[in-house]
Design a protein around this motif. Structure first.
Motif, PDB file in Angstrom:
ATOM      1  N   ALA A  34       0.815  -1.222   0.000  1.00 45.09           N
ATOM      2  CA  ALA A  34       0.000   0.000   0.000  1.00 45.09           C
ATOM      3  C   ALA A  34       0.846   1.269   0.000  1.00 45.09           C
ATOM      4  CB  ALA A  34      -0.975   0.035   1.158  1.00 45.09           C
ATOM      5  N   ALA A  35       2.156   1.154   0.117  1.00 45.39           N
ATOM      6  CA  ALA A  35       3.028   2.333   0.083  1.00 45.39           C
ATOM      7  C   ALA A  35       3.360   2.682  -1.360  1.00 45.39           C
ATOM      8  CB  ALA A  35       4.311   2.078   0.859  1.00 45.39           C
ATOM      9  N   ASN A  36       3.586   3.953  -1.593  1.00 46.72           N
ATOM     10  CA  ASN A  36       4.028   4.387  -2.915  1.00 46.72           C
ATOM     11  C   ASN A  36       5.514   4.089  -3.092  1.00 46.72           C
ATOM     12  OD1 ASN A  36       1.517   6.232  -2.604  1.00 46.72           O
ATOM     13  ND2 ASN A  36       2.138   6.487  -4.730  1.00 46.72           N
ATOM     14  N   LEU A  37       5.890   3.745  -4.322  1.00 43.33           N
ATOM     15  CA  LEU A  37       7.304   3.676  -4.633  1.00 43.33           C
ATOM     16  C   LEU A  37       7.894   5.085  -4.555  1.00 43.33           C
ATOM     17  CD1 LEU A  37       7.857   1.284  -7.687  1.00 43.33           C
ATOM     18  CD2 LEU A  37       8.265   0.831  -5.266  1.00 43.33           C
ATOM     19  N   PRO A  38       9.209   5.207  -4.415  1.00 42.53           N
ATOM     20  CA  PRO A  38       9.814   6.540  -4.444  1.00 42.53           C
ATOM     21  C   PRO A  38       9.419   7.273  -5.726  1.00 42.53           C
ATOM     22  CG  PRO A  38      11.408   4.921  -3.717  1.00 42.53           C
ATOM     23  CD  PRO A  38      10.192   4.150  -4.150  1.00 42.53           C
ATOM     24  N   ILE A  68       0.776  -1.564  -8.620  1.00 42.00           N
ATOM     25  CA  ILE A  68      -0.407  -1.078  -9.327  1.00 42.00           C
ATOM     26  C   ILE A  68      -0.264   0.431  -9.482  1.00 42.00           C
ATOM     27  CG2 ILE A  68      -1.747  -0.836  -7.183  1.00 42.00           C
ATOM     28  CD1 ILE A  68      -4.247  -1.551  -8.885  1.00 42.00           C
ATOM     29  N   SER A  69      -0.525   0.917 -10.675  1.00 46.11           N
ATOM     30  CA  SER A  69      -0.397   2.351 -10.953  1.00 46.11           C
ATOM     31  C   SER A  69      -1.773   2.948 -11.181  1.00 46.11           C
ATOM     32  CB  SER A  69       0.480   2.577 -12.190  1.00 46.11           C
ATOM     33  OG  SER A  69       1.782   2.106 -11.968  1.00 46.11           O
ATOM     34  N   GLY A  74      -0.315   7.498  -8.108  1.00 46.30           N
ATOM     35  CA  GLY A  74       1.052   7.036  -8.256  1.00 46.30           C
ATOM     36  C   GLY A  74       1.142   5.522  -8.310  1.00 46.30           C
ATOM     37  N   THR A  75       2.344   5.017  -8.183  1.00 42.06           N
ATOM     38  CA  THR A  75       2.593   3.584  -8.248  1.00 42.06           C
ATOM     39  C   THR A  75       2.724   3.027  -6.839  1.00 42.06           C
ATOM     40  OG1 THR A  75       3.734   3.843 -10.368  1.00 42.06           O
ATOM     41  CG2 THR A  75       4.110   1.795  -9.156  1.00 42.06           C
ATOM     42  N   LYS A  76       1.796   2.153  -6.485  1.00 33.90           N
ATOM     43  CA  LYS A  76       1.760   1.593  -5.138  1.00 33.90           C
ATOM     44  C   LYS A  76       2.132   0.114  -5.153  1.00 33.90           C
ATOM     45  CE  LYS A  76      -1.725   4.555  -2.932  1.00 33.90           C
ATOM     46  NZ  LYS A  76      -0.855   4.948  -1.799  1.00 33.90           N
ATOM     47  N   VAL A  77       2.652  -0.340  -4.035  1.00 36.89           N
ATOM     48  CA  VAL A  77       2.935  -1.755  -3.840  1.00 36.89           C
ATOM     49  C   VAL A  77       1.629  -2.480  -3.541  1.00 36.89           C
ATOM     50  CG1 VAL A  77       4.155  -3.454  -2.423  1.00 36.89           C
ATOM     51  CG2 VAL A  77       5.253  -1.266  -2.993  1.00 36.89           C
TER      52      VAL A  77
END
Length: 235
Positions: A34-38, A68-69, A74-77
């Motif tokens: 659920a965290a965003n990539l850098p 998932i983008s 943004g792009t999340k885990v």
């Protein structure tokens, strides 16, 4: 040469190296679910690649269920529930971190659900060529000169041969899909350092072939279950 051995020996492209690096970071919790990539600029600077190359990396990881983008998000885990554990890379990355008790148990449960059925089907559908290959595999496993890895490969070849003898291409594909995990598991449980145990393990596999040759589906399934459980218990 097996798929897993070939993959381990060949050099990785820059794309594959970055995919592996980020994939491992996701699997090990560096980037939490659920965290965003850098941010993109950070990733571009870190890896020294173009935006197009980075997008291909993220697309690859998304196809494996790891990311998932979403627009404006943004792009999340992804949650591990969505990870594709039958993806060869994902499984290889997991195994590279160690075949822990949880992963071994999950592998046991999946194998127990499918491989006895493959053996039972093989008892009904095997051909003369299938039996010849199964006997060849038993002979190869019995070789007293194995090291842990060569025995694991011979063990894997046997289980692939059972899948092939089942006449169901999905059963055959199962062992190939999880090959890297099976090789790691079989290496852990290799009996080559104990001649008595080596003989016992080969005999247990031979019992599967005997039941398949006799056309006894129930006995083939039971013998396969016994082999799988015994391997799990040896660790």
């Amino acid at each position: 040469m097996s798929i897993a051995r070939w993959a381990a020996d060949r050099p990785l492209s820059n794309h594959e190296q970055i995919v592996r690096t980020l994939g491992l970071e996701i699997l090990t919790g560096v980037h939490a679910p659920a965290a965003n990539l850098p941010p993109e600029p950070v990733l571009l600077s870190r890896f020294g690649i173009s935006r197009t190359a980075l997008r291909e990396v993220l697309k690859t990881l998304s196809a494996k269920g790891l990311l998932i983008s979403k627009t404006r998000v943004g792009t999340k885990v992804q949650d591990p529930l969505h990870w594709n554990y039958f993806d060869a890379d994902v499984l290889a990355w997991l195994v590279s971190q160690g075949l822990d008790e949880t992963l071994r148990k999950h592998l046991l449960e999946v194998r127990t659900a499918l491989e006895p059925q493959a053996a039972a089907l093989a008892a009904k559908r095997r051909t003369a060529d299938d039996l010849g290959e199964l006997r060849r595999c038993i002979t190869a496993m019995a070789d007293p000169h194995h090291d842990q890895h060569s025995f694991a490969q011979a063990d894997l070849d046997f289980h692939v041969a059972v899948g092939s003898a089942s006449g169901n291409p999905m059963m055959r594909s199962f062992a190939a899909v999880i090959e890297v995990a099976l090789l790691a598991s079989f290496s852990l449980t290799s009996p080559v350092d104990r001649p008595d145990l080596h003989t016992e393990v080969v005999a247990a596999h031979a019992a599967i072939v005997d039941a398949i040759e006799a056309g006894d589906a129930a006995a083939a399934a039971a013998a396969m279950r016994a082999v799988i459980q015994s391997g799990f218990d040896r660790v």
